[in-house]
Scaffold this active site. Sequence first.
Site, PDB file in Angstrom:
ATOM      1  N   ALA A  67       0.845  -1.193   0.000  1.00 56.82           N
ATOM      2  CA  ALA A  67       0.000   0.000   0.000  1.00 56.82           C
ATOM      3  C   ALA A  67       0.878   1.240   0.000  1.00 56.82           C
ATOM      4  O   ALA A  67       2.077   1.179   0.281  1.00 56.82           O
ATOM      5  CB  ALA A  67      -0.908  -0.005   1.224  1.00 56.82           C
ATOM      6  N   GLY A 113      -0.568  -5.232   0.575  1.00 57.61           N
ATOM      7  CA  GLY A 113      -1.782  -5.189  -0.227  1.00 57.61           C
ATOM      8  C   GLY A 113      -1.602  -5.788  -1.604  1.00 57.61           C
ATOM      9  O   GLY A 113      -2.568  -6.284  -2.204  1.00 57.61           O
ATOM     10  N   GLU A 116      -2.101  -9.368  -1.203  1.00 57.60           N
ATOM     11  CA  GLU A 116      -3.520  -9.603  -0.940  1.00 57.60           C
ATOM     12  C   GLU A 116      -4.341  -9.556  -2.229  1.00 57.60           C
ATOM     13  O   GLU A 116      -5.311 -10.300  -2.382  1.00 57.60           O
ATOM     14  CB  GLU A 116      -4.030  -8.592   0.088  1.00 57.60           C
ATOM     15  CG  GLU A 116      -3.484  -8.895   1.483  1.00 57.60           C
ATOM     16  CD  GLU A 116      -3.832  -7.851   2.510  1.00 57.60           C
ATOM     17  OE1 GLU A 116      -4.490  -8.203   3.506  1.00 57.60           O
ATOM     18  OE2 GLU A 116      -3.451  -6.676   2.331  1.00 57.60           O
ATOM     19  N   GLU A 136       3.276  -6.335   7.193  1.00 57.28           N
ATOM     20  CA  GLU A 136       2.561  -5.308   7.947  1.00 57.28           C
ATOM     21  C   GLU A 136       2.957  -5.218   9.420  1.00 57.28           C
ATOM     22  O   GLU A 136       2.943  -4.120  10.001  1.00 57.28           O
ATOM     23  CB  GLU A 136       1.050  -5.545   7.834  1.00 57.28           C
ATOM     24  CG  GLU A 136       0.438  -5.144   6.507  1.00 57.28           C
ATOM     25  CD  GLU A 136       0.509  -6.233   5.447  1.00 57.28           C
ATOM     26  OE1 GLU A 136      -0.155  -6.098   4.408  1.00 57.28           O
ATOM     27  OE2 GLU A 136       1.230  -7.240   5.671  1.00 57.28           O
TER      28      GLU A 136
END
Length: 261
Positions: A67, A113, A116, A136
């Site tokens: 991200a 992300g 993901e 993370e």
Amino acid sequence: MGQYENLLLTLSGQTAIITINRPTKLNALNRATLGELADLLGALKTNREVSGIILTGAGEKAFVAGADIAEFVGHSEEEGRAMAAWGQEHVMNVIHNFPKPVIGAINGFALGGGLEIALSCHIRVAVETAKMGLPEVSLGVIPGYGGTQRLPALVGRGKAMEMILTGDMIGAKEALTWGLVNYVVPATDLLHTCESLLNKIYTRSGTAVAAAIEAINASQTGVKGFDVEIDAFGKAFGTADFKEGVSAFLDKRTPNFTGNL
């Protein structure tokens, strides 16, 4: 389908190739990119000329390297919850439940992300130099776009715990061994491999493929997957594709399916 600042769309026959195009940021996900991706997925879902999707990143370094962390600064707890909820509902879950096959072409780093997004795809193909991870915890947070749920489903609880709790990256060969990716190929073969897989799927019944995706995913939604499978199996008997498939089998010919993906 509109024009996008952070995405590229290429059509190759029945396949839509979506490229996340922020190479100077290693294709990191910001709000604008997620919004564009949600919009484009919505358009492709109802586009009868598109039967499948390949999702990849621009450049040779990264699929999506996480991200855009700068956007996290100053968020409250409620804003953090809202960010995760929106991303899951409008992007990750849409990919996961897409009624047409979606292949993640992992051309480099797939972190946070980015991994993901790849986990949400139905099939994953990685280049030999790809690195994957959910780092993370090193930022004092956890995966928020479904990583804690989808990674264990692919690699098992123990390996998922190891990846998430250490935040370490793994290489493509290790990812293949763990079942995180389906294939590892040279970079020059990445898109060709993905297109070959989709072209094989396109010869099957589109209505059956969509039903199979729904049934497979049911086991992760808290509903009774066996019941979903039974219902979808029964509904198939009422489709034109089923009648054509059985007829072709008995006549020893190639079926001509008309159900759209």
